[in-house]
Write a protein that holds these residues in place. Structure first.
Motif, PDB file in Angstrom:
ATOM      1  N   GLN A   1      -0.640   9.815   0.725  1.00 46.10           N
ATOM      2  CA  GLN A   1       0.533   9.007   1.356  1.00 46.10           C
ATOM      3  C   GLN A   1       0.539   8.629   2.931  1.00 46.10           C
ATOM      4  OE1 GLN A   1       3.479   7.492  -0.852  1.00 46.10           O
ATOM      5  NE2 GLN A   1       3.321   6.392   0.852  1.00 46.10           N
TER       6      GLN A   1
ATOM      7  N   CYS B   1       0.696  -1.118  -0.104  1.00 47.51           N
ATOM      8  CA  CYS B   1      -0.105  -0.002  -0.032  1.00 47.51           C
ATOM      9  C   CYS B   1       0.998   1.224   0.126  1.00 47.51           C
ATOM     10  CB  CYS B   1      -1.014  -0.056   0.799  1.00 47.51           C
ATOM     11  SG  CYS B   1      -2.199  -1.433   1.300  1.00 47.51           S
ATOM     12  N   ASN B   2       1.689   1.463   1.023  1.00 44.92           N
ATOM     13  CA  ASN B   2       2.556   2.746   1.246  1.00 44.92           C
ATOM     14  C   ASN B   2       3.358   2.938  -0.030  1.00 44.92           C
ATOM     15  OD1 ASN B   2       2.981   2.109   4.834  1.00 44.92           O
ATOM     16  ND2 ASN B   2       1.285   3.040   3.693  1.00 44.92           N
ATOM     17  N   PHE B   3       3.974   1.701  -0.411  1.00 49.67           N
ATOM     18  CA  PHE B   3       4.895   1.732  -1.491  1.00 49.67           C
ATOM     19  C   PHE B   3       4.359   1.976  -3.073  1.00 49.67           C
ATOM     20  CE2 PHE B   3       8.654  -0.474   1.143  1.00 49.67           C
ATOM     21  CZ  PHE B   3       9.070   0.893   1.870  1.00 49.67           C
ATOM     22  N   SER B   4       3.300   1.194  -3.114  1.00 53.74           N
ATOM     23  CA  SER B   4       2.548   1.449  -4.102  1.00 53.74           C
ATOM     24  C   SER B   4       2.029   2.917  -4.346  1.00 53.74           C
ATOM     25  CB  SER B   4       1.330   0.470  -4.386  1.00 53.74           C
ATOM     26  OG  SER B   4       1.691  -0.774  -4.193  1.00 53.74           O
ATOM     27  N   ASN B   5       1.476   3.263  -3.309  1.00 51.13           N
ATOM     28  CA  ASN B   5       1.088   4.776  -3.317  1.00 51.13           C
ATOM     29  C   ASN B   5       2.130   5.695  -3.840  1.00 51.13           C
ATOM     30  OD1 ASN B   5      -1.093   6.556  -2.771  1.00 51.13           O
ATOM     31  ND2 ASN B   5       0.622   7.611  -1.804  1.00 51.13           N
ATOM     32  N   ARG B   6       3.399   5.366  -3.354  1.00 48.74           N
ATOM     33  CA  ARG B   6       4.617   6.269  -3.872  1.00 48.74           C
ATOM     34  C   ARG B   6       4.881   5.991  -5.388  1.00 48.74           C
ATOM     35  NH1 ARG B   6       7.201  10.767  -3.169  1.00 48.74           N
ATOM     36  NH2 ARG B   6       9.052  10.763  -3.924  1.00 48.74           N
ATOM     37  N   LEU B   7       4.654   4.769  -5.997  1.00 48.25           N
ATOM     38  CA  LEU B   7       4.732   4.850  -7.353  1.00 48.25           C
ATOM     39  C   LEU B   7       3.697   5.423  -7.909  1.00 48.25           C
ATOM     40  CD1 LEU B   7       5.566   0.783  -7.322  1.00 48.25           C
ATOM     41  CD2 LEU B   7       7.457   2.646  -7.682  1.00 48.25           C
ATOM     42  N   PHE B   8       2.501   5.611  -7.361  1.00 52.92           N
ATOM     43  CA  PHE B   8       1.495   6.364  -8.135  1.00 52.92           C
ATOM     44  C   PHE B   8       2.089   7.988  -8.205  1.00 52.92           C
ATOM     45  CE2 PHE B   8      -1.710   3.118  -6.106  1.00 52.92           C
ATOM     46  CZ  PHE B   8      -1.479   2.276  -6.966  1.00 52.92           C
ATOM     47  N   VAL B   9       2.602   8.326  -7.048  1.00 53.23           N
ATOM     48  CA  VAL B   9       3.126   9.893  -7.063  1.00 53.23           C
ATOM     49  C   VAL B   9       3.946   9.918  -7.953  1.00 53.23           C
ATOM     50  CG1 VAL B   9       4.469  11.524  -5.814  1.00 53.23           C
ATOM     51  CG2 VAL B   9       2.690  10.110  -4.723  1.00 53.23           C
ATOM     52  N   LEU B  10       5.024   8.984  -8.206  1.00 59.01           N
ATOM     53  CA  LEU B  10       6.153   9.212  -9.375  1.00 59.01           C
ATOM     54  C   LEU B  10       5.541   9.089 -10.651  1.00 59.01           C
ATOM     55  CD1 LEU B  10       8.921   6.888  -7.526  1.00 59.01           C
ATOM     56  CD2 LEU B  10       8.548   9.431  -7.457  1.00 59.01           C
ATOM     57  N   SER B  11       4.504   8.261 -10.685  1.00 62.93           N
ATOM     58  CA  SER B  11       3.828   7.806 -12.082  1.00 62.93           C
ATOM     59  C   SER B  11       3.134   9.261 -12.436  1.00 62.93           C
ATOM     60  CB  SER B  11       2.864   6.751 -11.882  1.00 62.93           C
ATOM     61  OG  SER B  11       2.253   6.572 -13.212  1.00 62.93           O
ATOM     62  N   LYS B  12       2.533   9.722 -11.443  1.00 61.85           N
ATOM     63  CA  LYS B  12       1.762  11.029 -11.787  1.00 61.85           C
ATOM     64  C   LYS B  12       2.761  12.391 -12.343  1.00 61.85           C
ATOM     65  CE  LYS B  12      -1.612  14.299  -9.661  1.00 61.85           C
ATOM     66  NZ  LYS B  12      -2.492  14.308  -8.607  1.00 61.85           N
TER      67      LYS B  12
ATOM     68  N   LYS C   1      14.124   8.592  -9.730  1.00 54.65           N
ATOM     69  CA  LYS C   1      13.002   7.795 -10.531  1.00 54.65           C
ATOM     70  C   LYS C   1      13.746   6.616 -11.266  1.00 54.65           C
ATOM     71  CE  LYS C   1       9.451  10.942 -11.268  1.00 54.65           C
ATOM     72  NZ  LYS C   1       9.766  12.344 -11.258  1.00 54.65           N
TER      73      LYS C   1
ATOM     74  N   LEU D   1      14.983   2.067  -0.400  1.00 55.13           N
ATOM     75  CA  LEU D   1      15.044   3.029  -1.521  1.00 55.13           C
ATOM     76  C   LEU D   1      13.618   3.843  -1.489  1.00 55.13           C
ATOM     77  CD1 LEU D   1      16.159   4.495  -4.005  1.00 55.13           C
ATOM     78  CD2 LEU D   1      15.558   2.357  -5.290  1.00 55.13           C
TER      79      LEU D   1
ATOM     80  N   ILE E   1      14.836   3.837  -8.739  1.00 60.23           N
ATOM     81  CA  ILE E   1      13.623   2.969  -8.438  1.00 60.23           C
ATOM     82  C   ILE E   1      13.317   2.374  -9.866  1.00 60.23           C
ATOM     83  CG2 ILE E   1      11.218   2.943  -8.269  1.00 60.23           C
ATOM     84  CD1 ILE E   1      11.901   5.539  -6.295  1.00 60.23           C
TER      85      ILE E   1
END
Lengths: 260, 260
Positions: B220, A176-187, A245, B251, A248
């Motif tokens: 987040q 959850c937390n890390f997936s959300n971070r990936l959503f932030v980077l994706s956005k 990015k 990371l 990651i």
């Protein structure tokens, strides 16, 4: 225990306390007291559930409640509990994913963990019935009391020890937390190209549906999964000016390719 | 263009071709030919849409189709296209997220990209109306033809240049492929403790709902988000024997904490 046996008080009036209190009263169970350092927030909660009373008194020795929920921030619990006094043999339940059961032992010898595996927000309704409740208790009779209560509130009740709960919390951080971070980077990546993040909504939802339907290990797609080094190289070029990015991207691609 | 104007042939009979053909025919549009190297899979597709004919002939010079979809694997398209012959002025559309528009220019001077942003599986129904279609074309009249067709099939049509499409694909890798990898690692952690991955289903779904409702940057949560170094240290200890998960944990936590 019947529903009528339960006489519940809640220490805390934050988001978790709020959703828990609503789940309890909407099942026809009784809330007695709501404690909060801030009387205003306790008042707001008591008014919204239309029962019980607020208190700022930490001495519950003469309380008629037989269950106390501790719904306070993790770092506050071990400190603040020293100032409270509970009736003898009352069942004390904390609601934290990370605190061990043992933080409660000095406050009451009957104790347990009642951890709803969900993030809560104010003003956002949740279907409590669908929330997994993770239980643990100091003794059989406490476990029965907690477990009966949990089953009134949710359709998904799990017995999870403190040790296992640590790993469950860690797994939730990854999922959850890390997936959300990936959503932030994706956005971020999309924003630079003036593409709305919403464009990915359907694809992300489908990813989650598949992961739970067929298992994420069977659902992995993308350039790293098919070892498409040409696309991976093209992507790393697009990221050359963004070390965060890029790092990651490389690490997760290597992880998918099994070379980590 | 009316629906009746379109006379569509599809090169390919894989998953994307399958879902595209079904979306086309269920909107009352016409499929003329389905080409596949494997006649069996072309036959299966044609039978399931109950119209059109299969072919293994690469010479379409005398075809009556005015739209050709290229629905083949990315690495195959540039190679195999050389062997095909299309009617003059026919509109050739590829369906890839990564190939540039320019791969089509030698095959037909009227060309475009018609990229449905979704992963497809056989046997799993999708609501094509909800799939974003990313469009690009060599000229205005081709764009109009592709765009009208896209609007018949989907409620979400975007004009995206080849350059932007590269970043869109990269963003999808972060949001979908990499998230799925995190689900794999999360499931791994749970499996060691004999906890079913299903326990996280509700929490992961809520994470995704929130990310698209309020934006992932506002959603987040977790130890890194609240700079809870004690929990981060406890987690890294739990992972000490697993360098892959540990490296990813560190990371992504650093990334959330803004120290990357």
């Amino acid at each position: 225990m019947e529903k009528s046996w339960y006489n519940i008080s809640i220490i805390g009036a934050g988001k978790l306390a709020w959703h828990l209190a609503h789940a309890i009263t909407s099942e026809g169970l009784r809330i007695n007291k709501v404690y909060s350092r801030s009387e205003a927030s306790a008042n707001k909660l008591v008014q919204s559930i239309k029962q019980g009373n607020t208190t700022t008194d930490k001495d519950f020795t003469n309380s008629t409640s037989n269950i106390f929920f501790i719904a306070l921030p993790d770092d506050v619990v071990p400190i603040i509990l020293k100032d409270f006094h509970f009736p003898e043999n009352t069942l004390l339940l904390h609601t934290s994913g990370t605190l061990p059961l043992s933080v409660l032992k000095d406050a009451s010898k009957k104790n347990g963990v009642f951890y709803p595996l969900q993030t809560f927000s104010f003003g956002k309704e949740v279907d409590f019935k669908k929330i997994p409740i993770c239980l643990e208790a100091s003794d059989e009779s406490s476990l029965t009391k907690a477990s009966n209560l949990a089953k009134f509130l949710s359709n998904e009740v799990h017995l999870i020890s403190s040790e296992k709960r640590k790993f469950l919390h860690l797994a939730a951080v990854f999922a959850c937390n890390f997936s959300n971070r990936l959503f932030v980077l994706s956005k971020d990546i999309l924003a630079q190209e003036e593409i709305p993040f919403q464009i990915l909504s359907n694809l992300v939802n489908e990813t989650v549906v598949k992961a739970f339907e067929i298992g994420p290990e069977n659902a992995q797609t993308g350039p790293a999964a098919r070892n498409d080094l040409k696309t991976i190289e093209a992507h790393t070029k697009l990221l050359r000016d963004n070390s965060e990015k890029l790092e990651i991207y490389k690490l997760l691609s290597d992880s998918i390719r099994g070379i980590k």
